[in-house]
Scaffold this active site. Structure first.
Site, mmCIF file in Angstrom:
data_model
loop_
_atom_site.group_PDB
_atom_site.id
_atom_site.type_symbol
_atom_site.label_atom_id
_atom_site.label_comp_id
_atom_site.label_asym_id
_atom_site.label_seq_id
_atom_site.Cartn_x
_atom_site.Cartn_y
_atom_site.Cartn_z
ATOM 1 N N CYS A 272 176.564 33.677 50.982
ATOM 2 C CA CYS A 272 176.695 34.869 51.830
ATOM 3 C C CYS A 272 176.899 36.146 51.008
ATOM 4 O O CYS A 272 177.805 36.213 50.182
ATOM 5 C CB CYS A 272 177.863 34.699 52.795
ATOM 6 S SG CYS A 272 178.061 36.093 53.930
ATOM 7 N N ASP B 177 175.060 40.507 69.752
ATOM 8 C CA ASP B 177 174.758 39.203 70.361
ATOM 9 C C ASP B 177 175.763 38.191 69.818
ATOM 10 O O ASP B 177 176.749 38.552 69.197
ATOM 11 C CB ASP B 177 173.318 38.795 70.014
ATOM 12 C CG ASP B 177 173.199 38.402 68.552
ATOM 13 O OD1 ASP B 177 173.987 38.904 67.738
ATOM 14 O OD2 ASP B 177 172.320 37.596 68.216
ATOM 15 N N GLU C 157 162.588 39.785 72.456
ATOM 16 C CA GLU C 157 164.016 39.853 72.752
ATOM 17 C C GLU C 157 164.336 39.198 74.093
ATOM 18 O O GLU C 157 165.369 38.547 74.250
ATOM 19 C CB GLU C 157 164.506 41.303 72.736
ATOM 20 C CG GLU C 157 164.537 41.934 71.348
ATOM 21 C CD GLU C 157 165.501 41.220 70.409
ATOM 22 O OE1 GLU C 157 166.374 40.472 70.885
ATOM 23 O OE2 GLU C 157 165.379 41.398 69.182
ATOM 24 N N TYR D 287 172.733 44.378 75.213
ATOM 25 C CA TYR D 287 172.241 43.865 73.944
ATOM 26 C C TYR D 287 170.774 44.232 73.733
ATOM 27 O O TYR D 287 170.392 44.779 72.693
ATOM 28 C CB TYR D 287 172.407 42.332 73.846
ATOM 29 C CG TYR D 287 171.502 41.800 72.767
ATOM 30 C CD1 TYR D 287 171.860 41.920 71.437
ATOM 31 C CD2 TYR D 287 170.238 41.292 73.068
ATOM 32 C CE1 TYR D 287 171.007 41.518 70.423
ATOM 33 C CE2 TYR D 287 169.371 40.886 72.073
ATOM 34 C CZ TYR D 287 169.765 41.003 70.751
ATOM 35 O OH TYR D 287 168.909 40.631 69.765
ATOM 36 N N CYS E 53 176.014 32.231 58.142
ATOM 37 C CA CYS E 53 177.294 32.298 58.850
ATOM 38 C C CYS E 53 177.162 31.517 60.157
ATOM 39 O O CYS E 53 177.371 32.042 61.247
ATOM 40 C CB CYS E 53 177.682 33.753 59.110
ATOM 41 S SG CYS E 53 179.415 33.987 59.569
ATOM 42 N N LEU F 267 160.598 27.089 79.366
ATOM 43 C CA LEU F 267 161.432 27.970 78.538
ATOM 44 C C LEU F 267 162.809 28.190 79.159
ATOM 45 O O LEU F 267 163.760 28.531 78.462
ATOM 46 C CB LEU F 267 160.716 29.305 78.321
ATOM 47 C CG LEU F 267 161.181 30.203 77.180
ATOM 48 C CD1 LEU F 267 161.243 29.451 75.862
ATOM 49 C CD2 LEU F 267 160.265 31.413 77.046
ATOM 50 N N THR G 200 168.041 31.509 73.556
ATOM 51 C CA THR G 200 166.968 30.577 73.219
ATOM 52 C C THR G 200 166.663 30.693 71.731
ATOM 53 O O THR G 200 166.659 31.796 71.192
ATOM 54 C CB THR G 200 165.709 30.903 74.050
ATOM 55 O OG1 THR G 200 166.073 31.013 75.428
ATOM 56 C CG2 THR G 200 164.658 29.825 73.891
#
Length: 397
Positions: A220, A158, A57, A140, A210, A100, A63
């Site tokens: 969907c 998120d 996470e 989050y 989505c 990163l 990212t």
DNA sequence: TATTCGTGGTC
DNA sequence: TGACCAAGAAT
């Protein structure tokens, strides 16, 4: 919100939502069919490792999955437990994180591992509040770990969740209001069973179906309940704030080479941009170009400095950087602050991508006698223009 | 609340 | 090719 409350108390009508349980079940069924096998995910029926969930996470913040995967595997191979990570040097963690981006994540990752190892018996808190108190873990991530690793009915919101719910409920308000509305709706949608799978399913849905542009609504599982689809708003939602133009900043990097071919590097301050990472020494990055007269007195070592043709252009989140490189060879190491390192040994250092570009540029320029250094320090030409004609150094701007 | 934090991929 | 975008947090 209002429309959802109505939907939970009445039977579903076309396009008007459905009871939360029905929505959750339909999505979980979709997830069981389309679930991606990612290295941090537990196998179906098995419980997730909090360390892996936490590490993934943190890495996944802003990212993409594809970018994170190799980094995640390398971290797990090198530091299999949170205790191993806590006992590592910060520099080795930054080194493993290089490329990163958002390096504060790596610093907070290491700090967080230290807290868990030293104060929590190497056990992650299993509540949202406990997780939220740890460095690098915000609203989050706390909710995501609580739901995914500990099965808590938390609602991690998120960018994916925001987009999916903004469309599902056709939330057309400004972004701040939508975030609040999504927070409320997410809480009501969270199922008591498999909350972690449910929210991972929403995120997968957002990433693969989505999508921000060109959503695949035919695929969907929630298409029948989607108010944005019903109203032709899928491409417009969620409303995005206009981006401000990125200012350009200018700097000069000093490529200092001694008689053995070693290059001078130094460590950046712990805080701020690229904090704790290694860099090629240079001037500050300011909003107008440097002249040689201004830059030369700031060189880390006295010597015959020549400006290399071209330059390095790099885009950060909130500005563009144009770096000119001044090079000098056969320098006497003397009192220079930093570390002299041969280019083939650069891999031992935590170099951010922009500094890899500087090194590549300097090595390429110095290896080509046919493309001699030039004098001008100024805006860097776009790639479309060919190499500029060489001029002699010291002719000023 | 707004700004500061990287980088690589996509269209 | 530039502009947008990606499982946000800290200040």
């Amino acid at each position: 919100m209002k429309q959802f409350r109505a939907a939970t108390t009445h039977s579903a009508r076309p396009g008007d939502g459905a009871p939360a349980a029905a929505l959750a079940n339909r999505l979980l069924t979709w997830y069981d069919r389309h679930r991606r096998d990612l290295p941090w995910r537990a196998q179906p029926g098995e419980s997730a490792d909090p360390y892996r969930v936490w590490l993934s996470e943190i890495m996944l913040q802003q990212t993409t999955v594809a970018t994170v995967e190799p980094y995640f595997r390398a971290f797990i191979a090198r530091w299999p437990t949170v205790g191993d990570l806590a006992r590592a040097d910060l520099q080795s963690v930054l080194h493993a994180w290089q490329g990163l981006g958002y390096y504060a994540r790596a610093r907070n990752l290491h700090k967080c591992a230290g807290v868990i190892a030293d104060s929590l018996g190497e056990r992650f808190p299993d509540s949202e509040a406990g997780l939220l108190a740890l460095p690098g873990i915000g609203a989050y991530t706390a909710a995501a770990i609580a739901a995914i690793a500990f099965g808590r009915p938390a609602a991690p919101v998120d960018g994916n969740v925001e987009r999916v719910l903004a469309r599902l409920f056709a939330l057309t308000a400004e972004r701040a209001a939508v975030k609040r509305e999504v927070g409320v709706l997410a809480g009501r949608l969270t199922p008591s069973g498999r909350p972690g799978d449910f929210w991972q399913a929403v995120m997968d849905l957002g990433a693969t179906v989505c999508r921000p542009r060109g959503p695949a609504c035919l695929m969907c599982p929630w298409a029948g309940n989607c108010l944005a689809l019903q109203r032709g708003l899928t491409e417009e939602l969620p409303r995005r704030a206009r981006r401000k133009a990125k200012p350009v900043r200018h700097g000069v990097a000093f490529w200092a080479v001694d008689a053995t071919g070693a290059v001078l590097l130094r460590r950046r301050p712990e805080k701020g941009l690229l904090g704790g990472m290694t860099e090629v020494p240079g001037t500050e990055w300011r909003e107008w170009p440097w002249t040689e007269e201004e830059a030369l007195p700031l060189a880390p070592v006295p010597g015959q400095w020549l400006s290399l043709a071209g330059g390095v252009r790099h885009v950060f989140t909130h500005f563009e950087l144009e770096l000119t490189v001044l090079a000098a060879t056969d320098l006497v190491p003397g009192l220079a602050e930093g570390m002299w390192c041969r280019p083939e040994d650069f891999d031992a250092h935590a170099l951010p991508t922009v500094m890899r570009k500087v090194a590549d540029h300097a090595l390429r320029a110095l290896a080509q006698p046919s493309a001699p250094p030039e004098a001008a320090i100024g805006p860097i030409r776009r790639r479309t223009s060919g190499p500029r004609p060489a001029r002699r150094a010291s002719s000023g701007r």
